[in-house]
Scaffold this motif. Structure first.
Motif, PDB file in Angstrom:
ATOM      1  N   ASP A  97       0.801  -1.229   0.000  1.00 43.69           N
ATOM      2  CA  ASP A  97       0.000   0.000   0.000  1.00 43.69           C
ATOM      3  C   ASP A  97       0.830   1.273   0.000  1.00 43.69           C
ATOM      4  O   ASP A  97       0.323   2.326  -0.377  1.00 43.69           O
ATOM      5  CB  ASP A  97      -0.918   0.034   1.236  1.00 43.69           C
ATOM      6  N   PHE A  98       2.067   1.199   0.490  1.00 49.33           N
ATOM      7  CA  PHE A  98       2.868   2.409   0.676  1.00 49.33           C
ATOM      8  C   PHE A  98       4.202   2.286  -0.061  1.00 49.33           C
ATOM      9  O   PHE A  98       4.723   1.174  -0.258  1.00 49.33           O
ATOM     10  CB  PHE A  98       3.136   2.655   2.164  1.00 49.33           C
ATOM     11  N   GLN A  99       4.730   3.447  -0.438  1.00 51.85           N
ATOM     12  CA  GLN A  99       6.025   3.473  -1.117  1.00 51.85           C
ATOM     13  C   GLN A  99       6.736   4.784  -0.786  1.00 51.85           C
ATOM     14  O   GLN A  99       6.123   5.848  -0.749  1.00 51.85           O
ATOM     15  CB  GLN A  99       5.822   3.357  -2.635  1.00 51.85           C
ATOM     16  N   TRP A 100       8.034   4.668  -0.518  1.00 56.46           N
ATOM     17  CA  TRP A 100       8.868   5.854  -0.299  1.00 56.46           C
ATOM     18  C   TRP A 100       9.438   6.306  -1.632  1.00 56.46           C
ATOM     19  O   TRP A 100       9.927   5.483  -2.416  1.00 56.46           O
ATOM     20  CB  TRP A 100      10.005   5.538   0.668  1.00 56.46           C
ATOM     21  N   ILE A 101       9.369   7.607  -1.880  1.00 51.77           N
ATOM     22  CA  ILE A 101       9.879   8.163  -3.138  1.00 51.77           C
ATOM     23  C   ILE A 101      10.902   9.236  -2.815  1.00 51.77           C
ATOM     24  O   ILE A 101      10.622  10.189  -2.075  1.00 51.77           O
ATOM     25  CB  ILE A 101       8.743   8.748  -4.000  1.00 51.77           C
ATOM     26  N   ASP A 102      12.087   9.071  -3.370  1.00 50.64           N
ATOM     27  CA  ASP A 102      13.191  10.022  -3.160  1.00 50.64           C
ATOM     28  C   ASP A 102      12.951  11.276  -4.000  1.00 50.64           C
ATOM     29  O   ASP A 102      12.471  11.217  -5.140  1.00 50.64           O
ATOM     30  CB  ASP A 102      14.501   9.343  -3.566  1.00 50.64           C
ATOM     31  N   GLU A 103      13.286  12.421  -3.442  1.00 51.23           N
ATOM     32  CA  GLU A 103      13.124  13.684  -4.150  1.00 51.23           C
ATOM     33  C   GLU A 103      13.882  13.693  -5.474  1.00 51.23           C
ATOM     34  O   GLU A 103      13.437  14.298  -6.449  1.00 51.23           O
ATOM     35  CB  GLU A 103      13.615  14.829  -3.254  1.00 51.23           C
ATOM     36  N   ARG A 104      15.014  13.000  -5.521  1.00 51.87           N
ATOM     37  CA  ARG A 104      15.822  12.983  -6.739  1.00 51.87           C
ATOM     38  C   ARG A 104      15.158  12.196  -7.867  1.00 51.87           C
ATOM     39  O   ARG A 104      15.518  12.331  -9.031  1.00 51.87           O
ATOM     40  CB  ARG A 104      17.196  12.380  -6.441  1.00 51.87           C
ATOM     41  N   GLU A 105      14.172  11.329  -7.536  1.00 52.65           N
ATOM     42  CA  GLU A 105      13.508  10.516  -8.548  1.00 52.65           C
ATOM     43  C   GLU A 105      12.347  11.254  -9.214  1.00 52.65           C
ATOM     44  O   GLU A 105      11.810  10.784 -10.224  1.00 52.65           O
ATOM     45  CB  GLU A 105      12.964   9.230  -7.921  1.00 52.65           C
ATOM     46  N   ILE A 106      11.940  12.399  -8.644  1.00 51.06           N
ATOM     47  CA  ILE A 106      10.721  13.071  -9.105  1.00 51.06           C
ATOM     48  C   ILE A 106      11.051  14.057 -10.232  1.00 51.06           C
ATOM     49  O   ILE A 106      11.889  14.947 -10.077  1.00 51.06           O
ATOM     50  CB  ILE A 106      10.041  13.804  -7.946  1.00 51.06           C
ATOM     51  N   LYS A 107      10.356  13.895 -11.347  1.00 48.40           N
ATOM     52  CA  LYS A 107      10.504  14.824 -12.458  1.00 48.40           C
ATOM     53  C   LYS A 107       9.495  15.968 -12.318  1.00 48.40           C
ATOM     54  O   LYS A 107       9.849  17.142 -12.418  1.00 48.40           O
ATOM     55  CB  LYS A 107      10.308  14.087 -13.789  1.00 48.40           C
TER      56      LYS A 107
END
Length: 545
Positions: A97-107
């Motif tokens: 249900d949850f996922q961590w997303i790194d700021e560097r991965e976000i376009k």
């Protein structure tokens, strides 16, 4: 300075400071609970994140935090990089249900207008886009704007079907099962006494024919439920996640569909009120992590009321005897010390005592004397709301005894002597003078007892509380109150959802909202007792206060 200390004024300041700190901590705790639980009721925006590799992710932003330097290469230390935890739902597609997303991965990020949250009875929320409404496999509505306008009417159809199925299963089929079980137990009782006599054989045959009738009723209702399920299966929606991965969801499995990015503040407020109503009055679903907590509310309130019924009379009688009748001496002082020490005994010890004495000894004896035909399946020799209430009554008895004794000591001796001088007996003095005047103090003890009992969990875990009770301790079947049944409790619900849930992160909002609800119930019970106490105190003010 010495004179200042002697005046005692500094200690007044210390007392005020302690009270202020307590209020700040309580307020902070309540604020923390509300902030962490509000997402359960609020229609949170759905954020679509496009990663640098071109993939997309849609969901709710749960929290953001800085990335620890230990997880970064040396060149990025102290750069203040962030990461966010996103609730992505779609458990049946992704497995989590949850996922961590790194700021560097976000376009880039955006808020799609027609991104939908689909609340389901199973597998949690689905986050995506509703592309088609299907009836009998054929596309009836297409286009996101048209779907947004018409999906509510289709959901009303399936919701009414689901409610009708629930009513049949809980009310009509439930009644048939209750009748069959009662008839089966009657047969067992007859067979236990003597099944070979002609009279008993005829009675058994009659009861078996009644069971056959009930089974025929059951089969007819089962056919009706099957036909309703078949009718509901005609309606479905075809959805896609952010990356275009398709999923067909039967509407019978959908609680509601809403588009939070396309909702006004008033619409979100209405949504919140709907969720609050559902939370209070509906049954739990999805391993207690979603839906409502009504059975737990009912069990908690009923247990506290039963505990109060048991603990107040015996606690008041014990205090009256110790203060008004017993000859003061070493034995009475020893009893008072024992009562005070009981208040400090760990609650789990009372739970073990309740298990051994109430359940195994008293309940087991009742089964052997009155329900031998049901053995080895216990009736009273197992956990139930009665035994849990009696256990908590013992747990809170010292509080009531001490509070009642303190109230009795505040009654002027002259009131007793005046009543005796006028010819009243000792019992008349106690009943007409002492008890009415001491009632506000007795209610103080009751308030403290209810506050402690409502939040106890450890003794209940071994005396009758369960994760999910199939039926409430009160229903329409005689004798209406079934004190031998197991029950749900808000305190145990918090423990179960917060620490035993298969998906703890998804269940955390439910933990906080249930905690807030438990606090509100305790406060309401206490306020009710306080109002009664204030009225009685005002009535007897001239005599006692």
């Amino acid at each position: 300075m010495k004179k200042y200390f002697r005046s005692g004024e500094i200690f007044i300041w210390f007392t005020g400071m302690g009270l202020g700190l307590s209020l700040i901590m309580i307020t902070g705790l309540l604020f923390l609970i509300v902030v962490n639980g509000k997402d359960y009721f609020w229609a949170s925006e759905l954020v679509q994140i496009t990663r640098t590799d071109g993939s997309k992710q849609l969901g709710e932003i749960v929290k953001e935090e800085p990335i620890p330097n230990l997880n970064l290469p040396d060149s990025l230390w102290n750069k203040g990089l962030m990461r966010m935890q996103m609730k992505i739902g779609n458990r049946d597609l992704y497995g989590f249900d949850f996922q961590w997303i790194d700021e560097r991965e976000i376009k880039n990020t955006d808020l799609p207008k027609f991104a939908s949250t689909i609340e389901r009875i199973e597998f949690g929320n689905f986050y995506g886009f509703v592309k088609e409404i299907l009836v009998d496999g054929d596309v009836k509505v297409k286009g996101e704007e048209e779907i947004a306008k018409k999906i509510g009417s289709y959901l009303d159809i399936t919701s009414s079907i689901r409610n009708e199925i629930k009513d049949i299963e809980k009310s009509k089929i439930g009644k048939i099962n209750y009748n069959i079980e009662s008839l089966r137990l009657e047969i067992k009782k007859i067979e236990f006494r003597d099944k070979n006599s002609v009279k008993n054989k005829n009675e058994i045959a009659r009861l078996e024919s009644e069971i056959a009738k009930e089974n025929r009723k059951y089969e007819m209702l089962k056919m009706k439920v099957d036909s309703l399920n078949l009718l509901a299966s005609r309606y479905a929606v075809y959805c896609e996640d952010a990356n275009g991965r398709g999923k067909t969801i039967p509407m019978i499995n959908i609680v509601r569909v809403y588009q939070p990015n396309n909702m006004s503040f008033l619409e979100k407020l209405g949504f919140t009120l709907t969720k609050i109503r559902e939370f209070i009055f509906d049954d739990p679903r999805e391993s207690n992590t979603e839906g409502g907590v009504f059975p737990a509310i009912f069990g908690t309130v009923m247990m506290v009321l039963l505990m109060s019924i048991f603990t107040v009379p015996f606690g008041v009688l014990a205090a009256l005897y110790l203060r008004e009748y017993a000859k003061q001496g070493p034995l009475v002082r020893t009893v008072r010390i024992a009562v005070n020490n009981l208040a400090g005994v760990p609650s789990i010890v009372f739970g073990v005592f309740g298990l051994g004495f109430f359940i195994y000894f008293i309940g087991g004896t009742i089964d052997q004397l009155f329900f031998p035909e049901r053995l080895p399946s216990p009736t009273w020799g197992t956990g139930g709301i009665l035994w849990a209430s009696l256990t908590l009554a013992l747990l809170t008895m010292p509080v009531v005894i001490v509070a009642t004794e303190e109230a009795l000591t505040q009654i002027p001796r002259g009131m007793r002597e005046a009543a005796l001088a006028l010819g009243a007996t000792k019992w008349q003095v106690v009943r007409r003078v002492i008890l009415p005047a001491a009632t506000p103090g007795i209610l103080t003890g009751l308030i403290l007892a209810m506050a402690r009992a409502a939040g106890e969990v450890a003794p209940l875990m071994i005396t009758g509380v369960v994760k999910l009770a199939p039926s409430l301790p009160f229903d329409s079947y005689f004798p209406f109150f079934h004190l031998d049944r197991k029950f749900m409790h808000l305190g145990f619900h918090i423990y179960d959802v917060g620490f035993q849930s298969p998906n703890i992160e998804a269940a955390m909002p439910m933990v906080y909202t249930t905690t807030l609800l438990l606090i509100l119930i305790v406060v309401l019970l206490n306020i009710t007792a306080m109002i009664i106490r204030a009225n009685l105190r005002k009535k007897y003010k001239s005599a006692t206060f």
